[in-house]
Motif scaffolding. Structure first.
Motif, PDB file in Angstrom:
ATOM      1  N   GLY A 139      40.228  -2.074   6.799  1.00 44.13           N
ATOM      2  CA  GLY A 139      39.163  -1.390   6.061  1.00 44.13           C
ATOM      3  C   GLY A 139      38.003  -2.319   5.753  1.00 44.13           C
ATOM      4  O   GLY A 139      36.829  -1.920   5.824  1.00 44.13           O
ATOM      5  N   ALA A 140      38.317  -3.570   5.405  1.00 47.29           N
ATOM      6  CA  ALA A 140      37.265  -4.542   5.107  1.00 47.29           C
ATOM      7  C   ALA A 140      36.430  -4.853   6.345  1.00 47.29           C
ATOM      8  O   ALA A 140      35.197  -4.993   6.270  1.00 47.29           O
ATOM      9  CB  ALA A 140      37.875  -5.819   4.547  1.00 47.29           C
ATOM     10  N   VAL A 170      26.839 -13.689  -2.394  1.00 44.00           N
ATOM     11  CA  VAL A 170      26.570 -13.516  -0.962  1.00 44.00           C
ATOM     12  C   VAL A 170      25.369 -12.598  -0.753  1.00 44.00           C
ATOM     13  O   VAL A 170      24.481 -12.883   0.065  1.00 44.00           O
ATOM     14  CB  VAL A 170      27.826 -12.959  -0.255  1.00 44.00           C
ATOM     15  CG1 VAL A 170      27.469 -12.461   1.146  1.00 44.00           C
ATOM     16  CG2 VAL A 170      28.899 -14.027  -0.168  1.00 44.00           C
ATOM     17  N   TYR A 171      25.334 -11.496  -1.494  1.00 39.55           N
ATOM     18  CA  TYR A 171      24.218 -10.563  -1.319  1.00 39.55           C
ATOM     19  C   TYR A 171      22.900 -11.203  -1.767  1.00 39.55           C
ATOM     20  O   TYR A 171      21.850 -11.009  -1.133  1.00 39.55           O
ATOM     21  CB  TYR A 171      24.462  -9.280  -2.103  1.00 39.55           C
ATOM     22  CG  TYR A 171      23.398  -8.236  -1.846  1.00 39.55           C
ATOM     23  CD1 TYR A 171      23.472  -7.430  -0.716  1.00 39.55           C
ATOM     24  CD2 TYR A 171      22.313  -8.084  -2.699  1.00 39.55           C
ATOM     25  CE1 TYR A 171      22.488  -6.497  -0.445  1.00 39.55           C
ATOM     26  CE2 TYR A 171      21.319  -7.152  -2.448  1.00 39.55           C
ATOM     27  CZ  TYR A 171      21.412  -6.356  -1.317  1.00 39.55           C
ATOM     28  OH  TYR A 171      20.432  -5.431  -1.053  1.00 39.55           O
ATOM     29  N   TYR A 207      26.309  -7.635   2.406  1.00 43.18           N
ATOM     30  CA  TYR A 207      27.667  -7.810   1.890  1.00 43.18           C
ATOM     31  C   TYR A 207      28.667  -8.147   2.996  1.00 43.18           C
ATOM     32  O   TYR A 207      29.864  -8.285   2.745  1.00 43.18           O
ATOM     33  CB  TYR A 207      28.141  -6.517   1.212  1.00 43.18           C
ATOM     34  CG  TYR A 207      27.421  -6.200  -0.071  1.00 43.18           C
ATOM     35  CD1 TYR A 207      27.625  -6.962  -1.220  1.00 43.18           C
ATOM     36  CD2 TYR A 207      26.534  -5.130  -0.156  1.00 43.18           C
ATOM     37  CE1 TYR A 207      26.975  -6.662  -2.401  1.00 43.18           C
ATOM     38  CE2 TYR A 207      25.874  -4.825  -1.331  1.00 43.18           C
ATOM     39  CZ  TYR A 207      26.099  -5.592  -2.454  1.00 43.18           C
ATOM     40  OH  TYR A 207      25.457  -5.299  -3.624  1.00 43.18           O
ATOM     41  N   ALA A 208      28.200  -8.251   4.231  1.00 40.75           N
ATOM     42  CA  ALA A 208      29.102  -8.390   5.371  1.00 40.75           C
ATOM     43  C   ALA A 208      30.009  -9.610   5.244  1.00 40.75           C
ATOM     44  O   ALA A 208      31.215  -9.529   5.502  1.00 40.75           O
ATOM     45  CB  ALA A 208      28.295  -8.458   6.668  1.00 40.75           C
ATOM     46  N   LEU A 209      29.453 -10.753   4.863  1.00 39.04           N
ATOM     47  CA  LEU A 209      30.250 -11.972   4.786  1.00 39.04           C
ATOM     48  C   LEU A 209      31.351 -11.839   3.729  1.00 39.04           C
ATOM     49  O   LEU A 209      32.488 -12.263   3.956  1.00 39.04           O
ATOM     50  CB  LEU A 209      29.347 -13.166   4.469  1.00 39.04           C
ATOM     51  CG  LEU A 209      30.058 -14.521   4.329  1.00 39.04           C
ATOM     52  CD1 LEU A 209      30.809 -14.866   5.604  1.00 39.04           C
ATOM     53  CD2 LEU A 209      29.057 -15.617   3.965  1.00 39.04           C
ATOM     54  N   GLY A 210      31.018 -11.259   2.575  1.00 38.66           N
ATOM     55  CA  GLY A 210      32.028 -11.079   1.538  1.00 38.66           C
ATOM     56  C   GLY A 210      33.172 -10.208   1.997  1.00 38.66           C
ATOM     57  O   GLY A 210      34.356 -10.516   1.758  1.00 38.66           O
ATOM     58  N   ALA A 247      34.041  -9.700   5.127  1.00 44.06           N
ATOM     59  CA  ALA A 247      34.756 -10.438   6.174  1.00 44.06           C
ATOM     60  C   ALA A 247      35.735 -11.429   5.553  1.00 44.06           C
ATOM     61  O   ALA A 247      36.864 -11.610   6.053  1.00 44.06           O
ATOM     62  CB  ALA A 247      33.759 -11.167   7.075  1.00 44.06           C
ATOM     63  N   LEU A 248      35.340 -12.061   4.457  1.00 43.29           N
ATOM     64  CA  LEU A 248      36.249 -12.977   3.764  1.00 43.29           C
ATOM     65  C   LEU A 248      37.454 -12.226   3.193  1.00 43.29           C
ATOM     66  O   LEU A 248      38.575 -12.743   3.206  1.00 43.29           O
ATOM     67  CB  LEU A 248      35.500 -13.715   2.656  1.00 43.29           C
ATOM     68  CG  LEU A 248      34.497 -14.775   3.120  1.00 43.29           C
ATOM     69  CD1 LEU A 248      33.688 -15.301   1.932  1.00 43.29           C
ATOM     70  CD2 LEU A 248      35.221 -15.927   3.818  1.00 43.29           C
ATOM     71  N   LEU A 249      37.233 -11.004   2.705  1.00 40.14           N
ATOM     72  CA  LEU A 249      38.358 -10.198   2.240  1.00 40.14           C
ATOM     73  C   LEU A 249      39.333  -9.937   3.376  1.00 40.14           C
ATOM     74  O   LEU A 249      40.558 -10.011   3.196  1.00 40.14           O
ATOM     75  CB  LEU A 249      37.856  -8.866   1.667  1.00 40.14           C
ATOM     76  CG  LEU A 249      38.934  -7.834   1.302  1.00 40.14           C
ATOM     77  CD1 LEU A 249      39.901  -8.382   0.262  1.00 40.14           C
ATOM     78  CD2 LEU A 249      38.285  -6.547   0.799  1.00 40.14           C
ATOM     79  N   ALA A 250      38.815  -9.645   4.567  1.00 38.95           N
ATOM     80  CA  ALA A 250      39.682  -9.421   5.722  1.00 38.95           C
ATOM     81  C   ALA A 250      40.490 -10.674   6.065  1.00 38.95           C
ATOM     82  O   ALA A 250      41.675 -10.595   6.397  1.00 38.95           O
ATOM     83  CB  ALA A 250      38.843  -8.985   6.924  1.00 38.95           C
ATOM     84  N   VAL A 251      39.856 -11.835   5.965  1.00 40.05           N
ATOM     85  CA  VAL A 251      40.561 -13.094   6.251  1.00 40.05           C
ATOM     86  C   VAL A 251      41.667 -13.341   5.224  1.00 40.05           C
ATOM     87  O   VAL A 251      42.790 -13.736   5.571  1.00 40.05           O
ATOM     88  CB  VAL A 251      39.559 -14.270   6.260  1.00 40.05           C
ATOM     89  CG1 VAL A 251      40.290 -15.604   6.338  1.00 40.05           C
ATOM     90  CG2 VAL A 251      38.598 -14.131   7.440  1.00 40.05           C
ATOM     91  N   VAL A 252      41.364 -13.112   3.945  1.00 38.38           N
ATOM     92  CA  VAL A 252      42.366 -13.295   2.896  1.00 38.38           C
ATOM     93  C   VAL A 252      43.535 -12.328   3.091  1.00 38.38           C
ATOM     94  O   VAL A 252      44.704 -12.700   2.934  1.00 38.38           O
ATOM     95  CB  VAL A 252      41.723 -13.092   1.509  1.00 38.38           C
ATOM     96  CG1 VAL A 252      42.794 -13.050   0.420  1.00 38.38           C
ATOM     97  CG2 VAL A 252      40.743 -14.224   1.219  1.00 38.38           C
ATOM     98  N   ALA A 253      43.231 -11.077   3.449  1.00 34.29           N
ATOM     99  CA  ALA A 253      44.289 -10.105   3.698  1.00 34.29           C
ATOM    100  C   ALA A 253      45.157 -10.536   4.874  1.00 34.29           C
ATOM    101  O   ALA A 253      46.387 -10.395   4.837  1.00 34.29           O
ATOM    102  CB  ALA A 253      43.688  -8.728   3.956  1.00 34.29           C
TER     103      ALA A 253
END
Length: 407
Positions: A297-298, A367-368, A374-377, A379-385
């Protein structure tokens, strides 16, 4: 001997378990209602006292930080004294800052911060309920039971929906006086109805030694990391989603708030589903699947797709997954934590989840502000997940198998 067990006059039968679970869930909701009283009033207080954005953020943050960190000692105390003592005690203690804020504490920033600090006591109720409920249910039903108890986090929604309206209709003291009365009524109800589970393991070691032993358990650190992602993600989205939707999609404040309410409601409803699934297919599997959905989803949302339908599907999928993952995390705690340390482990894990919700909003705003996106933030959520999925599929899965195998 370092621990002993209690005995009850009646067996821990099914109907009695249901009563204990219901009363504990109500207590969680009522205390969370009190814990969240300042947040809806923050914009009004900002204008009345001419607070800076930082002061307003601090006003909202103090109760949450204290409530999160306070779960660590309160969880350990619940292991020792039981929920029958701790639920009324926490509820009565929360009445003091509620009344102070309602009657005298809204005239200065210092008064609000002092009241907010002690209002954090209400947020520690979570660490009372998990060990209390866990002791009442057999292992095969603990995931669902703890998940149902976790729905008490919806108490924050009661505050969000009623506080501002009560202030507008009846004055600034009304929501605080009403909440104090409800807390007092619940404390009496809990003392009359709650009973700790027969045969509950009671540790006799000093508090400091028990907390040190808790921090040496692998389940403490594994569950803390996972809950910081699952529940922390829920907290972060519930706080920041209106601002995100308003900025990224140009929604009105009312429309953004309504969509945030839908996100929160779905996450709350999915928490017991995550616990129920954990009872049947193991918590590690539920956690891994939930975190995969969060990551996917992220990634989708990082591209800021049209809100209807793809963006809405992405956000609702993440809401469902974060709720289910939160429920599965405490099914994991109930499975792996020693019986006499469930409260202590819950306290540490609950603190990690509460604090985990503060980093993402700050990161997203930063980030914004720097990149205008907000894309980088996300993307970081996806990496953490993805990292959490890896942890679940390796270390957590091995620990769960080690416990489930002999059984």
């Amino acid at each position: 001997m370092t621990e002993h067990t209690t005995s009850g006059s009646r067996p821990a039968g099914g109907p009695r378990r249901g009563t204990m679970l219901a009363v504990a869930t109500v207590g969680f909701a009522v205390n969370f209602w009190a814990w969240a009283l300042l947040s809806p009033l923050a914009p009004k207080l900002k204008d009345a006292l001419q607070l800076s954005p930082l002061q307003q953020a601090l006003l909202v943050a103090v109760p949450v930080i204290v409530g999160s960190l306070g779960r660590i000692p309160v969880g350990a105390l619940t292991d020792r004294f039981g929920g029958r003592v701790m639920f009324p005690l926490v509820s009565l203690a929360t009445i003091v800052p509620v009344l102070y804020l309602g009657l005298a504490g809204q005239h200065s920033l210092a008064g609000l911060l002092a009241g907010g600090f002690f209002l954090g006591i209400g947020g520690t109720a979570f660490a009372v309920g998990v060990p209390f409920v866990t002791a009442w249910f057999p292992p095969a039903k603990r995931g669902l039971a703890v998940g149902i108890f976790g729905m008490g986090m919806g108490g924050t929604a009661i505050s969000a929906l009623t506080t501002v309206k009560l202030v507008g209709a009846y004055g600034g003291r009304t929501p605080f006086l009403l909440t104090a009365a409800v807390l007092a009524g619940y404390a009496v109800l809990a003392w009359l109805l709650l009973r700790d589970a027969p045969g509950r393991t009671v540790p006799a070691e000093p508090l400091g030694r028990r907390l040190a032993a808790t921090l040496r358990l692998r389940v403490t650190w594994h569950a803390s990391a996972l809950y910081a992602v699952a529940f922390g993600g829920y907290v972060a989205f519930s706080v920041y989603l209106p601002a995100y939707l308003k900025t990224a999609y140009g929604l009105t404040q009312a429309d953004a708030a309504n969509r945030m309410a839908g996100f929160v409601l779905l996450a709350v409803l999915m928490r017991p589903v995550g616990g129920w699934l954990s009872d049947r297919i193991q918590p590690a599997r539920v956690l891994a699947a939930s975190l995969v959905v969060v990551g996917a989803g992220a990634v989708v949302q990082a591209f800021t797709p049209p809100l209807a339908p793809l963006g809405t599907v992405a956000f609702l999928s993440m809401a469902a997954a974060l709720g289910a993952g939160s429920g599965a995390t405490f099914a994991l705690v109930a499975l792996l934590a020693p019986a006499n340390k469930v409260g202590s482990v819950t306290g540490v894990v609950g603190a990690a989840g509460g604090l985990g919700g503060f980093v993402p909003p700050l990161l997203m705003g930063s980030v914004y502000g720097r990149y205008g996106s907000y894309a980088l933030g996300l993307a970081l959520l996806a990496v953490v997940a993805a990292a959490a999925v890896l942890l679940t599929a390796t270390a957590v899965r091995r620990s769960a198998r080690a416990v489930a195998g002999p059984a």
